[in-house]
Design a protein around this motif. Structure first.
Motif, PDB file in Angstrom:
ATOM      1  N   TYR A 141      47.450  67.404  19.076  1.00 46.69           N
ATOM      2  CA  TYR A 141      48.587  66.481  19.046  1.00 46.69           C
ATOM      3  C   TYR A 141      49.229  66.390  20.434  1.00 46.69           C
ATOM      4  O   TYR A 141      49.449  65.295  20.961  1.00 46.69           O
ATOM      5  CB  TYR A 141      49.622  66.938  18.014  1.00 46.69           C
ATOM      6  CG  TYR A 141      50.888  66.118  18.037  1.00 46.69           C
ATOM      7  CD1 TYR A 141      50.988  64.937  17.302  1.00 46.69           C
ATOM      8  CD2 TYR A 141      51.978  66.519  18.805  1.00 46.69           C
ATOM      9  CE1 TYR A 141      52.144  64.183  17.337  1.00 46.69           C
ATOM     10  CE2 TYR A 141      53.141  65.765  18.844  1.00 46.69           C
ATOM     11  CZ  TYR A 141      53.221  64.601  18.111  1.00 46.69           C
ATOM     12  OH  TYR A 141      54.367  63.838  18.161  1.00 46.69           O
ATOM     13  N   LYS A 142      49.513  67.548  21.036  1.00 47.49           N
ATOM     14  CA  LYS A 142      50.163  67.559  22.342  1.00 47.49           C
ATOM     15  C   LYS A 142      49.271  66.924  23.411  1.00 47.49           C
ATOM     16  O   LYS A 142      49.757  66.175  24.261  1.00 47.49           O
ATOM     17  CB  LYS A 142      50.555  68.984  22.731  1.00 47.49           C
ATOM     18  CG  LYS A 142      51.698  69.510  21.902  1.00 47.49           C
ATOM     19  CD  LYS A 142      52.199  70.902  22.223  1.00 47.49           C
ATOM     20  CE  LYS A 142      51.487  71.739  23.191  1.00 47.49           C
ATOM     21  NZ  LYS A 142      51.968  73.112  23.307  1.00 47.49           N
ATOM     22  N   ALA A 143      47.983  67.187  23.345  1.00 41.86           N
ATOM     23  CA  ALA A 143      47.058  66.606  24.328  1.00 41.86           C
ATOM     24  C   ALA A 143      46.983  65.087  24.172  1.00 41.86           C
ATOM     25  O   ALA A 143      46.958  64.351  25.167  1.00 41.86           O
ATOM     26  CB  ALA A 143      45.674  67.228  24.184  1.00 41.86           C
ATOM     27  N   ARG A 144      46.976  64.615  22.931  1.00 41.74           N
ATOM     28  CA  ARG A 144      46.954  63.164  22.700  1.00 41.74           C
ATOM     29  C   ARG A 144      48.248  62.507  23.175  1.00 41.74           C
ATOM     30  O   ARG A 144      48.234  61.437  23.773  1.00 41.74           O
ATOM     31  CB  ARG A 144      46.732  62.860  21.220  1.00 41.74           C
ATOM     32  CG  ARG A 144      45.305  62.973  20.783  1.00 41.74           C
ATOM     33  CD  ARG A 144      45.079  62.477  19.347  1.00 41.74           C
ATOM     34  NE  ARG A 144      43.682  62.550  19.029  1.00 41.74           N
ATOM     35  CZ  ARG A 144      43.070  63.640  18.565  1.00 41.74           C
ATOM     36  NH1 ARG A 144      43.759  64.732  18.340  1.00 41.74           N
ATOM     37  NH2 ARG A 144      41.779  63.630  18.313  1.00 41.74           N
ATOM     38  N   ARG A 145      49.369  63.142  22.862  1.00 39.88           N
ATOM     39  CA  ARG A 145      50.667  62.603  23.280  1.00 39.88           C
ATOM     40  C   ARG A 145      50.759  62.546  24.801  1.00 39.88           C
ATOM     41  O   ARG A 145      51.273  61.568  25.352  1.00 39.88           O
ATOM     42  CB  ARG A 145      51.817  63.432  22.712  1.00 39.88           C
ATOM     43  CG  ARG A 145      51.945  63.360  21.198  1.00 39.88           C
ATOM     44  CD  ARG A 145      52.270  61.980  20.693  1.00 39.88           C
ATOM     45  NE  ARG A 145      53.597  61.599  21.167  1.00 39.88           N
ATOM     46  CZ  ARG A 145      54.077  60.374  21.112  1.00 39.88           C
ATOM     47  NH1 ARG A 145      53.368  59.406  20.596  1.00 39.88           N
ATOM     48  NH2 ARG A 145      55.266  60.112  21.567  1.00 39.88           N
ATOM     49  N   ALA A 146      50.274  63.568  25.484  1.00 42.94           N
ATOM     50  CA  ALA A 146      50.298  63.567  26.944  1.00 42.94           C
ATOM     51  C   ALA A 146      49.475  62.402  27.482  1.00 42.94           C
ATOM     52  O   ALA A 146      49.913  61.687  28.386  1.00 42.94           O
ATOM     53  CB  ALA A 146      49.771  64.902  27.486  1.00 42.94           C
ATOM     54  N   LEU A 147      48.326  62.187  26.908  1.00 39.12           N
ATOM     55  CA  LEU A 147      47.470  61.088  27.347  1.00 39.12           C
ATOM     56  C   LEU A 147      48.096  59.730  27.026  1.00 39.12           C
ATOM     57  O   LEU A 147      47.973  58.782  27.806  1.00 39.12           O
ATOM     58  CB  LEU A 147      46.089  61.223  26.696  1.00 39.12           C
ATOM     59  CG  LEU A 147      44.938  60.478  27.331  1.00 39.12           C
ATOM     60  CD1 LEU A 147      44.841  60.725  28.830  1.00 39.12           C
ATOM     61  CD2 LEU A 147      43.641  60.855  26.651  1.00 39.12           C
ATOM     62  N   GLU A 148      48.801  59.650  25.904  1.00 34.81           N
ATOM     63  CA  GLU A 148      49.481  58.396  25.542  1.00 34.81           C
ATOM     64  C   GLU A 148      50.552  58.014  26.551  1.00 34.81           C
ATOM     65  O   GLU A 148      50.870  56.826  26.704  1.00 34.81           O
ATOM     66  CB  GLU A 148      50.100  58.512  24.151  1.00 34.81           C
ATOM     67  CG  GLU A 148      49.076  58.475  23.041  1.00 34.81           C
ATOM     68  CD  GLU A 148      49.673  58.804  21.676  1.00 34.81           C
ATOM     69  OE1 GLU A 148      50.898  59.069  21.583  1.00 34.81           O
ATOM     70  OE2 GLU A 148      48.909  58.805  20.700  1.00 34.81           O
TER      71      GLU A 148
END
Length: 176
Positions: A141-148
């Motif tokens: 989740y955190k990795a996806r949010r960072a990429l978003e």
């Protein structure tokens, strides 16, 4: 003596091997995140550097949890040799793309161990793995949010600075 030790072990040879492979994956992830922290630091992304230092420490703690579990179960934990860590990245965005890929890879590996344990009816190890599956949900989740952030903020002008500033504030609320 080896047969006697195996009889006393609460995990199969196959599960022990998979868990030792996971120890190595966690050590590798920690080293990857250290390299990402270094790259971010050298390129002026101080908040992202700190974010990746924290990620590296988390992965090291995961490595130790797996290592100690193998020992607690009577197995032979193997200290991993970690090589081939990428040190340079083509862009700030690439760092975060690879971080997400790394988390997805770790999740898949844990799911594979879980599936093997189900097949063997190793419910004790599956109970141990449940914590990691929840942890991976948070990490992905955190990795996806960072990429978003790259899509939401954009990289033009002060965009990368804004992204860097917001990375450390990404939180996961599993109760939501």
């Amino acid at each position: 003596m080896k047969d006697l030790i195996r009889i006393k072990s609460l995990i199969s040879t196959e599960v022990e091997s998979l868990l030792n492979q996971q120890v190595k994956k966690e050590a590798y992830s920690s080293s990857v995140y250290l390299a990402m922290a270094s790259w971010c630091n050298r390129n002026g992304y101080d908040f992202s550097s700190e974010y990746f230092f924290k990620q590296a420490e988390e992965e090291r703690q995961h490595q130790l949890k797996f290592y100690k579990y193998i020992l607690d179960m009577g197995g032979n934990a193997i200290s991993p040799d970690v090589t081939g860590i990428k040190q340079e990245y083509n862009s700030f965005r690439e760092v975060f793309e690879e971080a997400l890929d790394q988390e997805i890879s770790v999740t898949q590996s844990i799911k594979n161990i879980y599936a093997r344990c189900l097949k063997e009816q190793d419910f004790v190890t599956n109970e141990f793995l449940n914590w990691f599956l929840k942890e991976q949900r948070e990490e992905e989740y955190k990795a996806r949010r960072a990429l978003e952030l790259f899509e939401v903020i954009g990289e033009e002008g002060t965009g990368r600075w804004q992204i860097d500033k917001h990375v450390g504030g990404i939180k996961y609320d599993s109760e939501a």
